[in-house]
Design a protein around this motif. Structure first.
Motif, PDB file in Angstrom:
ATOM      1  N   ILE A 156      51.223  47.836  42.012  1.00  0.00           N
ATOM      2  CA  ILE A 156      50.953  48.167  43.403  1.00  0.00           C
ATOM      3  C   ILE A 156      49.974  47.152  43.985  1.00  0.00           C
ATOM      4  CG2 ILE A 156      51.327  50.644  43.039  1.00  0.00           C
ATOM      5  CD1 ILE A 156      48.283  50.978  43.206  1.00  0.00           C
ATOM      6  N   THR A 157      49.971  47.021  45.289  1.00  0.00           N
ATOM      7  CA  THR A 157      49.053  46.125  45.976  1.00  0.00           C
ATOM      8  C   THR A 157      48.269  46.912  47.016  1.00  0.00           C
ATOM      9  OG1 THR A 157      50.507  44.212  45.666  1.00  0.00           O
ATOM     10  CG2 THR A 157      48.829  44.055  47.387  1.00  0.00           C
ATOM     11  N   ILE A 158      46.942  46.773  46.971  1.00  0.00           N
ATOM     12  CA  ILE A 158      46.045  47.433  47.918  1.00  0.00           C
ATOM     13  C   ILE A 158      45.163  46.351  48.523  1.00  0.00           C
ATOM     14  CG2 ILE A 158      44.357  49.274  48.253  1.00  0.00           C
ATOM     15  CD1 ILE A 158      45.235  50.393  45.525  1.00  0.00           C
ATOM     16  N   GLY A 159      45.447  45.948  49.744  1.00  0.00           N
ATOM     17  CA  GLY A 159      44.685  44.874  50.359  1.00  0.00           C
ATOM     18  C   GLY A 159      44.862  43.582  49.590  1.00  0.00           C
ATOM     19  N   ASN A 160      43.745  42.989  49.128  1.00  0.00           N
ATOM     20  CA  ASN A 160      43.817  41.747  48.358  1.00  0.00           C
ATOM     21  C   ASN A 160      43.820  41.986  46.857  1.00  0.00           C
ATOM     22  OD1 ASN A 160      41.209  42.598  47.951  1.00  0.00           O
ATOM     23  ND2 ASN A 160      40.275  40.577  48.249  1.00  0.00           N
ATOM     24  N   SER A 183      43.760  44.490  36.890  1.00  0.00           N
ATOM     25  CA  SER A 183      43.425  44.385  38.309  1.00  0.00           C
ATOM     26  C   SER A 183      43.198  42.920  38.663  1.00  0.00           C
ATOM     27  CB  SER A 183      42.166  45.203  38.625  1.00  0.00           C
ATOM     28  OG  SER A 183      41.692  44.929  39.926  1.00  0.00           O
ATOM     29  N   THR A 184      43.931  42.420  39.655  1.00  0.00           N
ATOM     30  CA  THR A 184      43.789  41.044  40.110  1.00  0.00           C
ATOM     31  C   THR A 184      43.409  41.046  41.580  1.00  0.00           C
ATOM     32  OG1 THR A 184      45.471  40.283  38.535  1.00  0.00           O
ATOM     33  CG2 THR A 184      44.920  38.803  40.351  1.00  0.00           C
ATOM     34  N   SER A 185      42.302  40.386  41.917  1.00  0.00           N
ATOM     35  CA  SER A 185      41.862  40.348  43.308  1.00  0.00           C
ATOM     36  C   SER A 185      41.354  38.958  43.642  1.00  0.00           C
ATOM     37  CB  SER A 185      40.772  41.385  43.572  1.00  0.00           C
ATOM     38  OG  SER A 185      39.645  41.159  42.746  1.00  0.00           O
ATOM     39  N   GLU A 186      41.582  38.538  44.899  1.00  0.00           N
ATOM     40  CA  GLU A 186      41.120  37.234  45.362  1.00  0.00           C
ATOM     41  C   GLU A 186      39.872  37.408  46.197  1.00  0.00           C
ATOM     42  OE1 GLU A 186      42.797  33.200  47.570  1.00  0.00           O
ATOM     43  OE2 GLU A 186      44.171  34.784  46.877  1.00  0.00           O
ATOM     44  N   GLN A 187      38.822  36.667  45.829  1.00  0.00           N
ATOM     45  CA  GLN A 187      37.538  36.738  46.520  1.00  0.00           C
ATOM     46  C   GLN A 187      37.134  35.328  46.933  1.00  0.00           C
ATOM     47  OE1 GLN A 187      34.921  38.578  43.704  1.00  0.00           O
ATOM     48  NE2 GLN A 187      36.230  40.358  43.405  1.00  0.00           N
ATOM     49  N   SER A 189      37.280  31.773  47.273  1.00  0.00           N
ATOM     50  CA  SER A 189      38.068  30.749  46.583  1.00  0.00           C
ATOM     51  C   SER A 189      38.276  31.069  45.111  1.00  0.00           C
ATOM     52  CB  SER A 189      37.370  29.388  46.695  1.00  0.00           C
ATOM     53  OG  SER A 189      36.079  29.443  46.106  1.00  0.00           O
ATOM     54  N   MET A 190      38.026  32.313  44.720  1.00  0.00           N
ATOM     55  CA  MET A 190      38.104  32.694  43.319  1.00  0.00           C
ATOM     56  C   MET A 190      39.027  33.893  43.128  1.00  0.00           C
ATOM     57  SD  MET A 190      34.986  33.833  40.801  1.00  0.00           S
ATOM     58  CE  MET A 190      34.741  35.383  41.694  1.00  0.00           C
ATOM     59  N   ILE A 191      39.772  33.882  42.044  1.00  0.00           N
ATOM     60  CA  ILE A 191      40.636  35.002  41.677  1.00  0.00           C
ATOM     61  C   ILE A 191      40.037  35.687  40.453  1.00  0.00           C
ATOM     62  CG2 ILE A 191      42.918  35.715  40.898  1.00  0.00           C
ATOM     63  CD1 ILE A 191      44.049  33.290  42.370  1.00  0.00           C
ATOM     64  N   GLU A 192      39.734  36.974  40.590  1.00  0.00           N
ATOM     65  CA  GLU A 192      39.180  37.762  39.484  1.00  0.00           C
ATOM     66  C   GLU A 192      40.293  38.594  38.852  1.00  0.00           C
ATOM     67  OE1 GLU A 192      35.355  40.544  39.231  1.00  0.00           O
ATOM     68  OE2 GLU A 192      37.063  41.521  40.193  1.00  0.00           O
ATOM     69  N   ASN A 193      40.402  38.492  37.543  1.00  0.00           N
ATOM     70  CA  ASN A 193      41.397  39.259  36.797  1.00  0.00           C
ATOM     71  C   ASN A 193      40.682  40.058  35.717  1.00  0.00           C
ATOM     72  OD1 ASN A 193      43.394  39.855  34.623  1.00  0.00           O
ATOM     73  ND2 ASN A 193      44.797  38.803  36.002  1.00  0.00           N
ATOM     74  N   ILE A 194      40.721  41.392  35.840  1.00  0.00           N
ATOM     75  CA  ILE A 194      40.096  42.274  34.853  1.00  0.00           C
ATOM     76  C   ILE A 194      41.194  43.042  34.131  1.00  0.00           C
ATOM     77  CG2 ILE A 194      38.457  44.148  34.461  1.00  0.00           C
ATOM     78  CD1 ILE A 194      37.145  43.454  37.101  1.00  0.00           C
ATOM     79  N   CYS A 195      41.164  42.996  32.820  1.00  0.00           N
ATOM     80  CA  CYS A 195      42.188  43.687  32.021  1.00  0.00           C
ATOM     81  C   CYS A 195      41.521  44.667  31.070  1.00  0.00           C
ATOM     82  CB  CYS A 195      43.017  42.674  31.234  1.00  0.00           C
ATOM     83  SG  CYS A 195      44.488  43.379  30.469  1.00  0.00           S
ATOM     84  N   TYR A 196      41.955  45.922  31.124  1.00  0.00           N
ATOM     85  CA  TYR A 196      41.470  46.981  30.237  1.00  0.00           C
ATOM     86  C   TYR A 196      42.550  47.270  29.201  1.00  0.00           C
ATOM     87  CZ  TYR A 196      38.480  47.654  34.333  1.00  0.00           C
ATOM     88  OH  TYR A 196      37.631  47.453  35.399  1.00  0.00           O
ATOM     89  N   HIS A 197      42.158  47.261  27.931  1.00  0.00           N
ATOM     90  CA  HIS A 197      43.103  47.431  26.825  1.00  0.00           C
ATOM     91  C   HIS A 197      42.747  48.712  26.062  1.00  0.00           C
ATOM     92  CE1 HIS A 197      43.736  42.935  27.149  1.00  0.00           C
ATOM     93  NE2 HIS A 197      42.454  43.003  27.462  1.00  0.00           N
TER      94      HIS A 197
END
Length: 338
Positions: A156-160, A183-187, A189-197
């Motif tokens: 799903i996509t919520i905003g950015n 969760s992938t979000s653009e802030q 000039s940076m793209i933050e990718n957080i992965c929970y395992h």
């Protein structure tokens, strides 16, 4: 950061009639690791700006305490890495409706593609961050056996922000095997990718080296718990912390893309060199290198070093491969199993 993955929300759907089959049994136990990994990449060229390698936050044991009709009561015991404390809780889930704080830990047994996880779930008020239907049934290795696994996913996509959810349950029992929530979000000039395992011990796992903008999946199938994983580009080395019951025999199968690491290899266990065809075997095809490593189980660090590796970005973007918490996890888990 503590993020509870096992509590899954489900999107609103019409109630459906289906056979309700309870697949778990009283006393059934499963052990899981919870981990997090993070990357910060340039949105201009995808170069890695910073990262937090895969590291375990806690180890959790789920035990089926009671079954009453379609109501399942579970005990959760979490051992946290940062302060070595234990937390014990009880939760329940109704396999007919999906109600309960342990929703998602267990689903109905023998679901097939297109089936609802809980046939009479009737919450229609919220459609965000929810999965509710089996997408497919796949085969996965479970030790020496192959089992059928039900997979549910959604993006799903919520905003950015884009959220990708993947969950896996053993088809025969309905018990959770693992989940990944990214969760992938653009802030700016940076793209933050957080992965929970959240991963059941003994099941194969896909791990991503935290390097440039492309993904290079490393598949790990081991009898031990995976407590930490990192790839050091400058040293052309994959490091893997594993832990299992002391005094038993352990194995680790590591499959590495041949555009990530290649050439001649050397392997180490706890800093000591391993001997090919004695301590491990190596095979190669047009796509992957595969290493089958055996050892006496306890806490170990496995290192796989190649003569060549994917070119690295400038050295200022390379962060330390392991944080103190990973080593603490290995020590804690070793004590726990004794």
């Amino acid at each position: 950061m503590i993020f509870v993955l096992v509590v899954i929300l489900f999107s609103g759907v019409e109630s459906a009639l289906a056979e309700v089959k309870v697949g778990v049994s009283v006393g059934q136990t499963a052990e899981y690791t919870y981990a997090i990994s993070i990357t910060y990449r340039s949105s201009i060229n995808g170069s890695l700006l910073g990262s937090v390698p895969y590291q375990v936050g806690y180890i959790e044991t789920l035990t089926v305490q009671e079954i009453s009709g379609t109501n399942i009561t579970l005990q959760s015991v979490k051992t946290y890495v940062n302060d070595q404390t234990n937390e014990t809780n009880l939760g329940w889930v109704d396999l007919n409706t999906g109600d309960g704080p342990a929703s998602g830990c267990v689903i109905l047994a023998d679901r097939t593609e297109g089936d609802l996880l809980y046939p009479n779930f009737d919450n229609i008020t919220d459609d965000l961050l929810r999965v509710y239907m089996i997408n497919e049934t796949i085969l996965m290795n479970n030790g020496d056996a192959t089992i059928e696994v039900n997979h549910a996913s959604r993006i799903i996509t919520i905003g950015n922000q884009t959220v990708s959810m993947n969950y896996y349950w053993e088809k025969a029992t309905g018990l959770l095997i693992g989940s990944t929530w990214r969760s992938t979000s653009e802030q700016e000039s940076m793209i933050e990718n957080i992965c929970y395992h959240y991963q059941k011990l003994g099941m194969p796992q896909v791990l991503q080296p935290l390097i440039d903008k492309s993904d290079y999946p490393v598949n790990v199938d081991t009898s031990s718990a995976i407590l930490g994983f990192a790839f050091n580009q400058s040293e052309r080395r994959i490091s893997l912390y594993v832990s299992g019951s002391t005094g038993t025999s352990g194995f680790c199968d590591v499959t590495i893309p041949n555009d990530l690491l290649w050439g001649s290899f050397s392997l180490n266990l706890d800093g000591f060199p391993l001997v090919e065809d004695v301590d491990y075997t190596q095979t190669h095809n047009s796509t992957y290198y595969n290493f089958h490593i055996t050892y006496s189980d306890s806490a170990h660090m496995i290192e796989i070093v190649g003569s060549d590796a994917i070119p690295e970005f400038p050295s200022w973007i390379i962060l330390p491969t392991f944080m103190v918490a990973t080593l603490a996890a290995a020590i804690l888990y070793r004590k726990k199993l004794r």
